[in-house]
Structure formats: structure tokens, C-alpha cells
Design a protein around this motif. Structure first.
Motif, mmCIF file in Angstrom:
data_model
loop_
_atom_site.group_PDB
_atom_site.id
_atom_site.type_symbol
_atom_site.label_atom_id
_atom_site.label_comp_id
_atom_site.label_asym_id
_atom_site.label_seq_id
_atom_site.Cartn_x
_atom_site.Cartn_y
_atom_site.Cartn_z
ATOM 1 N N TYR A 52 0.840 -1.207 0.000
ATOM 2 C CA TYR A 52 0.000 0.000 0.000
ATOM 3 C C TYR A 52 0.871 1.252 0.000
ATOM 4 C CZ TYR A 52 -3.988 -3.018 1.143
ATOM 5 O OH TYR A 52 -4.973 -3.971 1.120
ATOM 6 N N ASN A 53 0.297 2.384 -0.348
ATOM 7 C CA ASN A 53 1.006 3.671 -0.237
ATOM 8 C C ASN A 53 1.288 3.937 1.237
ATOM 9 O OD1 ASN A 53 0.065 6.037 -2.830
ATOM 10 N ND2 ASN A 53 0.182 3.831 -3.007
ATOM 11 N N GLY A 54 2.427 4.582 1.481
ATOM 12 C CA GLY A 54 2.776 4.949 2.859
ATOM 13 C C GLY A 54 2.582 6.447 3.094
ATOM 14 N N PHE A 55 2.326 6.832 4.335
ATOM 15 C CA PHE A 55 2.071 8.249 4.667
ATOM 16 C C PHE A 55 2.774 8.593 5.974
ATOM 17 C CE2 PHE A 55 -1.298 6.632 2.083
ATOM 18 C CZ PHE A 55 -1.624 7.671 1.219
ATOM 19 N N ASP A 56 3.236 9.834 6.034
ATOM 20 C CA ASP A 56 3.823 10.336 7.277
ATOM 21 C C ASP A 56 2.700 11.040 8.045
ATOM 22 O OD1 ASP A 56 5.106 11.643 9.281
ATOM 23 O OD2 ASP A 56 6.562 12.680 8.002
ATOM 24 N N SER A 57 2.203 10.397 9.096
ATOM 25 C CA SER A 57 0.991 10.924 9.753
ATOM 26 C C SER A 57 1.219 12.319 10.354
ATOM 27 C CB SER A 57 0.460 9.939 10.796
ATOM 28 O OG SER A 57 1.465 9.657 11.716
ATOM 29 N N LYS A 58 2.486 12.653 10.639
ATOM 30 C CA LYS A 58 2.767 13.991 11.231
ATOM 31 C C LYS A 58 2.300 15.122 10.306
ATOM 32 C CE LYS A 58 7.262 13.649 12.094
ATOM 33 N NZ LYS A 58 7.549 12.270 11.717
ATOM 34 N N ILE A 59 2.433 14.882 8.990
ATOM 35 C CA ILE A 59 2.061 15.917 8.014
ATOM 36 C C ILE A 59 0.568 16.267 8.115
ATOM 37 C CG2 ILE A 59 1.835 16.325 5.494
ATOM 38 C CD1 ILE A 59 4.369 14.670 5.156
ATOM 39 N N TYR A 60 -0.212 15.307 8.617
ATOM 40 C CA TYR A 60 -1.672 15.494 8.647
ATOM 41 C C TYR A 60 -2.155 16.025 10.002
ATOM 42 C CZ TYR A 60 -1.036 13.227 4.266
ATOM 43 O OH TYR A 60 -0.596 12.957 2.994
ATOM 44 N N ASP A 62 -4.472 27.621 11.941
ATOM 45 C CA ASP A 62 -4.342 27.627 10.461
ATOM 46 C C ASP A 62 -5.660 27.193 9.818
ATOM 47 O OD1 ASP A 62 -1.733 28.295 10.750
ATOM 48 O OD2 ASP A 62 -0.912 26.324 10.213
ATOM 49 N N VAL A 63 -6.249 26.163 10.415
ATOM 50 C CA VAL A 63 -7.493 25.617 9.841
ATOM 51 C C VAL A 63 -8.623 26.638 9.967
ATOM 52 C CG1 VAL A 63 -9.202 23.750 10.026
ATOM 53 C CG2 VAL A 63 -6.762 23.239 10.253
ATOM 54 N N LYS A 64 -8.691 27.275 11.136
ATOM 55 C CA LYS A 64 -9.737 28.305 11.358
ATOM 56 C C LYS A 64 -9.589 29.451 10.350
ATOM 57 C CE LYS A 64 -12.122 27.557 15.381
ATOM 58 N NZ LYS A 64 -11.431 26.861 16.469
ATOM 59 N N GLN A 65 -8.323 29.852 10.149
ATOM 60 C CA GLN A 65 -8.062 30.955 9.217
ATOM 61 C C GLN A 65 -8.502 30.573 7.792
ATOM 62 O OE1 GLN A 65 -4.022 32.407 9.312
ATOM 63 N NE2 GLN A 65 -4.376 33.570 7.426
ATOM 64 N N LEU A 66 -8.182 29.340 7.414
ATOM 65 C CA LEU A 66 -8.568 28.838 6.097
ATOM 66 C C LEU A 66 -10.090 28.830 5.948
ATOM 67 C CD1 LEU A 66 -7.079 27.652 3.654
ATOM 68 C CD2 LEU A 66 -7.215 25.409 4.734
ATOM 69 N N LEU A 86 -11.728 24.962 -6.017
ATOM 70 C CA LEU A 86 -10.503 25.563 -5.455
ATOM 71 C C LEU A 86 -9.260 25.307 -6.310
ATOM 72 C CD1 LEU A 86 -10.886 24.960 -1.603
ATOM 73 C CD2 LEU A 86 -11.774 26.819 -3.000
ATOM 74 N N GLY A 87 -9.363 24.474 -7.350
ATOM 75 C CA GLY A 87 -8.186 24.177 -8.179
ATOM 76 C C GLY A 87 -7.175 23.330 -7.420
ATOM 77 N N PHE A 88 -5.959 23.184 -7.982
ATOM 78 C CA PHE A 88 -4.936 22.354 -7.340
ATOM 79 C C PHE A 88 -4.384 23.068 -6.116
ATOM 80 C CE2 PHE A 88 -0.874 20.479 -6.420
ATOM 81 C CZ PHE A 88 -1.108 19.130 -6.606
ATOM 82 N N ARG A 89 -4.287 22.399 -4.984
ATOM 83 C CA ARG A 89 -3.813 23.010 -3.742
ATOM 84 C C ARG A 89 -2.684 22.177 -3.136
ATOM 85 N NH1 ARG A 89 -7.175 27.571 -1.762
ATOM 86 N NH2 ARG A 89 -6.216 27.020 0.231
ATOM 87 N N ALA A 90 -1.815 22.871 -2.421
ATOM 88 C CA ALA A 90 -0.717 22.164 -1.749
ATOM 89 C C ALA A 90 -1.038 21.952 -0.272
ATOM 90 C CB ALA A 90 0.572 22.958 -1.900
ATOM 91 N N ASP A 91 -2.105 22.632 0.241
ATOM 92 C CA ASP A 91 -2.432 22.542 1.670
ATOM 93 C C ASP A 91 -3.549 21.532 1.948
ATOM 94 O OD1 ASP A 91 -4.216 24.123 0.284
ATOM 95 O OD2 ASP A 91 -4.378 25.693 1.801
ATOM 96 N N ILE A 92 -3.353 20.314 1.422
ATOM 97 C CA ILE A 92 -4.389 19.278 1.563
ATOM 98 C C ILE A 92 -4.704 18.954 3.038
ATOM 99 C CG2 ILE A 92 -4.934 16.831 1.024
ATOM 100 C CD1 ILE A 92 -5.115 18.800 -1.390
ATOM 101 N N PRO A 93 -3.696 18.756 3.918
ATOM 102 C CA PRO A 93 -4.047 18.412 5.311
ATOM 103 C C PRO A 93 -4.929 19.466 5.971
ATOM 104 C CG PRO A 93 -1.715 18.003 4.914
ATOM 105 C CD PRO A 93 -2.224 18.725 3.701
ATOM 106 N N ALA A 110 -7.698 11.566 4.353
ATOM 107 C CA ALA A 110 -8.831 12.061 5.150
ATOM 108 C C ALA A 110 -8.823 11.397 6.522
ATOM 109 C CB ALA A 110 -10.140 11.776 4.419
ATOM 110 N N MET A 111 -8.582 10.080 6.528
ATOM 111 C CA MET A 111 -8.548 9.358 7.814
ATOM 112 C C MET A 111 -7.453 9.942 8.707
ATOM 113 S SD MET A 111 -8.915 5.445 6.542
ATOM 114 C CE MET A 111 -10.440 4.795 5.861
ATOM 115 N N LEU A 112 -6.282 10.201 8.139
ATOM 116 C CA LEU A 112 -5.162 10.714 8.940
ATOM 117 C C LEU A 112 -5.458 12.105 9.497
ATOM 118 C CD1 LEU A 112 -2.187 9.473 6.734
ATOM 119 C CD2 LEU A 112 -2.858 8.601 8.983
ATOM 120 N N CYS A 113 -6.326 12.846 8.816
ATOM 121 C CA CYS A 113 -6.730 14.169 9.305
ATOM 122 C C CYS A 113 -7.818 14.065 10.366
ATOM 123 C CB CYS A 113 -7.271 15.026 8.154
ATOM 124 S SG CYS A 113 -5.993 15.516 6.999
ATOM 125 N N GLY A 114 -8.374 12.860 10.539
ATOM 126 C CA GLY A 114 -9.458 12.693 11.511
ATOM 127 C C GLY A 114 -10.793 13.198 10.963
#
Ligand code: UDP
Ligand code: GLC
Length: 391
Positions: A173-181, A187-191, A264-271, A297-301
Motif C-alpha cells: 500500500y502507499n505509505g504516509f507520514d501521519s505527522k504531516i496530517y 491555520d485551519v480556522k483561518q482557512l 478551489l483548483g490544485f492546492r498544496a495545503d491538503i491536510p 482524510a482518515m489521517l486528518c481525523g
């Protein structure tokens, strides 16, 4: 082990983002050869992974190409093949990450006498590929590859059903660094306030815009949901699907949903964006080979609903870590959205559960170890003992 990675794309699709994680541990002795320029090259450079664009000619074969069209493009590929053969002299293994990379990698592996690994990120079914493309992929893999790494059991099964050799395959399976999420609340509130999402129930769709990714199904479902529900569509038409983009805008206008759908088009701030959502919807109408966005999405809760086909079935256990709905069924999707709107406590317990399970199951360190073990078990005879400890 010195690895020559090959990838046809200059754009960062899921297969390319996965390659970054795989190549990173090898970056002081690896090289990525691309068949097109673009932002993927920049991402590799930012990760300090050596990269070069090996051709400035677009390869004209498409997923639906016939044998004649395929053969016609072979002549055009000769300079690229020669270049790859030359580069491969300095590497132990050629690692093809996409279908066109498999074609070039297979021929180059023969002339350079280097073993070939094929990372299969696709479901080789008739919905996704022409018969010609399927048989080219399977035959080249069968004859030239020493190892086929499938990104899910679904991709592995389709490969074998298309005539691929099961003994070559392994599922990783693909691997993910959970810290990134793990995002910062402010930041989220501002977004949320920048995007006008504060106080709304937000359903996010995170995929390149393409008909089989099914953005139209989410818009259909939205029309059947409470007015409290808003959708954000994150992603670009990476491979020229401009007609579909127009079709989506028209659908939004026809339903009078202009105030409830944001492109929103392509974004780099997915988490951050995923964390800002109340639900992430994956709506692919054909079987998804793996589906990085589901795990992200799961890693973001954030609760996730996905379509019941392909790799998504291996990722989502309904009621435990998410929801599964029938592909192409906006009614069923609308019901899940409404359930999430009403049963917030139950749903947030499920999302927390999903976060814990995904953090362990898709940990990038463990996934990279699986790949390293596969490579060392196949190719240990070609690697010096000092390199083996360094895998
Ligand atoms: N993605 C992104 N920005 C966007 C939309 C998507 O970085 O605007 C990422 C997304 O987070 C995921 C990848 O693109 O990691 C898409 O991978 P997936 O496996 O879901 O689908 P693919 O496009 O590869 O079929
Ligand atoms: C491909 C597939 C996608 C998968 C990704 C990474 O782009 O379409 O489902 O998640 O590769 O393996």
C-alpha cells in the motif's frame, strides 16, 4: 542499492506523490528520469531527490490507444530508450512507476542488462485501459519484470485477470507520514474564514478533475441535501479534461448551487483543507486502484465516504472507519451526508478510530521497509553487503 526510477508524468498525480516517498530513502544513490517537465520535477527537487527530464517530446500513446497508434510512437521513443540504457549502466535496478515508464524501462532493462521492477498503480481493466494497452503492460511485465509491486489487492487481481504472472506480484500500500496530517487549529480556522466555510457543514472532494473521479456525483448528491451543506472541489484537470470542468460548472449553475460549491483548483495545503471539512467524499465511478485521498482524510481525523469498488474496499471498513456507497449513486451519497450532519458525535468517534488505524496501517516507515525487503530478497545477489545494511 542504486535505483533508476522512471515516471512518464511531469504532474503530481497519486502515483508520483507515492514515488517521492519511495525514492526518498534512496536519494543519495537514486535518480528519477521523467518523460515530461512540470511541477512534479520541482517537488522531487524540493525533496532533494536527483531528477532530470529525459525527453522534451510528448509521448502520444493514450490509455485508449490501439496497437497501430502504439507501434507508430515506437520510433519516436528510440532516443529516449537509448538515453535510459546509458543512464542505467550506473544503476542496479530500473524501477518503472507508470505504464509508459514500463514500456521504456522494459526495453532498456533488456539492453542494459539490469533487472526491472514495475510499480503498478493502475487497475488494468477494460474501464480504464484499451485491450491493446492492457496486453502490452501485462506482456512486458511478464517477460521483463522481476517484481511487480501492486498498490492494492484490487490492482494485483486485475493484473492477474489480464494475464499477468501472479508469482511476480506483491501488494504494498502507499505509505504516509501521519505527522504531516496533524495541523494547527488556528491555520485551519483561518482557512475556513478565508474560504467562507465557517459555521457550514463542508463536504470536500480532493481529486484531479476527471469524469471517472465522479465530481458530478457529489454535485448531484448536494442538490438532494440540506442547504446547510456546502462542497469544496479541490484539484485540477491534470490531463486535459477541460470539457468535464465546463460540464461541472454548468451542472452547478443548472441546480442553482453556485453559493454551495467552490472550485478551489490544485492546492498544496491538503491536510489543512481536509481538516477544515466535516466529511471527505471519494466518488470514483470506476474502481479506484488505491485512493490516497481516502487514507489522507482518515489521517486528518475527518470522516470519509468512498465508493465501494477497487482499492477503496481494502481501506474502508463500513461503520468502523468510514462509509462505503455504490459507485454512481448520488442518493446513497446524499443519505450518508445527511447521517453525518445529524449524528456528529457517533461520526467523530468513527473518524478518530480511522485516524488511529490509518496511522499504523499506512506508516511510511513500515511501508518503505516492505519495499526494501522485497528489493533485497529479489536482488540481494547484486548488492554489496555494505549497501544491504543501508537499504
Ligand atoms: N492532491 C493534491 N492537490 C490537489 C488535489 C489532490 O495534492 O489539489 C493530492 C491528494 O492529496 C492525493 C493525490 O493528489 O495525495 C491524488 O491521489 P489519489 O491516489 O487519491 O488519486 P489519483 O489522482 O492518483 O488517481
Ligand atoms: C494512481 C491511482 C490511485 C492511487 C495512486 C497511488 O494514481 O489512480 O488510485 O492511489 O496511483 O498508488
Amino acid at each position: 542499492m542504486k535505483i533508476l526510477f522512471l515516471d512518464q508524468s511531469g504532474k503530481p498525480g497519486g502515483a508520483e506523490l507515492c514515488l517521492i516517498d519511495i525514492a526518498k530513502p534512496y536519494r543519495d544513490r537514486a535518480f528519477v528520469g521523467l518523460f515530461a517537465d512540470g511541477p512534479f520535477k520541482t517537488l522531487l527537487q524540493q525533496n532533494h531527490i536527483p531528477v532530470e527530464v529525459l525527453t522534451n517530446q510528448a509521448i502520444s500513446v493514450q490509455k485508449s490507444s490501439s496497437l497501430l497508434q502504439g507501434l507508430a510512437s515506437l520510433k519516436q521513443l528510440i532516443p529516449l530508450i537509448i538515453k535510459v540504457v546509458q543512464i542505467a549502466q550506473d544503476y542496479d535496478v530500473i524501477y518503472a512507476n507508470t505504464q509508459k515508464a514500463l514500456v521504456i524501462g522494459a526495453i532498456a532493462s533488456f539492453f542494459a542488462r539490469r533487472p526491472l521492477v514495475y510499480h503498478l498503480h493502475d487497475i488494468l481493466s477494460k474501464e480504464h485501459f484499451s485491450q491493446t494497452n492492457r496486453s502490452i503492460a501485462v506482456n512486458l511485465a511478464n517477460h521483463f519484470a522481476s517484481l511487480v509491486i501492486a498498490n492494492s489487492q484490487a490492482s494485483q487481481t486485475a493484473f492477474v485477470q489480464a494475464g499477468g504472472r501472479a508469482d511476480l506480484t506483491a501488494v504494498v500500500y502507499n505509505g504516509f507520514d501521519s505527522k504531516i496530517y496533524q495541523t494547527c487549529e488556528s491555520d485551519v480556522k483561518q482557512l475556513q474564514s478565508e474560504l467562507g466555510l465557517a459555521g457550514k457543514f463542508v463536504v470536500g472532494h480532493f481529486s484531479r478533475i476527471a469524469p471517472w473521479k465522479g465530481q458530478h456525483i457529489l454535485i448531484d448528491a448536494l442538490a438532494k441535501c440540506s442547504e446547510k451543506v456546502t462542497a469544496i472541489l479541490v484539484g485540477d484537470a491534470l490531463f486535459g479534461e477541460q470539457n468535464y470542468v465546463q460540464q461541472l460548472h454548468k451542472q452547478v449553475a443548472d441546480f442553482g448551487l453556485e453559493n454551495r460549491v467552490k472550485f478551489l483548483g490544485f492546492r498544496a495545503d491538503i491536510p489543512q483543507l481536509m481538516t477544515a471539512c466535516n466529511l471527505v467524499a471519494h466518488t470514483s465511478t470506476f474502481a479506484e486502484p488505491f485512493g490516497r485521498v481516502i487514507v489522507e482524510a482518515m489521517l486528518c481525523g475527518t470522516p470519509v465516504v468512498a465508493t465501494k469498488a477497487g482499492g477503496a474496499i481494502e481501506l474502508v471498513e463500513p461503520g468502523i472507519n468510514g462509509f462505503l456507497v455504490k459507485p454512481g449513486e448520488p442518493e446513497e451519497l446524499a443519505q450518508v451526508i445527511n447521517t453525518c450532519l445529524q449524528e456528529t458525535d457517533k461520526i467523530s468517534t468513527m473518524a478518530n478510530n480511522a485516524k488511529n488505524i490509518a496511522g499504523q496501517r499506512f506508516d511510511v516507515t513500515i511501508i518503505n521497509q516492505q519495499i526494501a525487503q522485497l528489493l533485497s530478497s529479489k536482488f540481494h545477489h547484486q548488492i554489496s553487503p555494505s549497501l544491504l545494511t543501508n537499504l
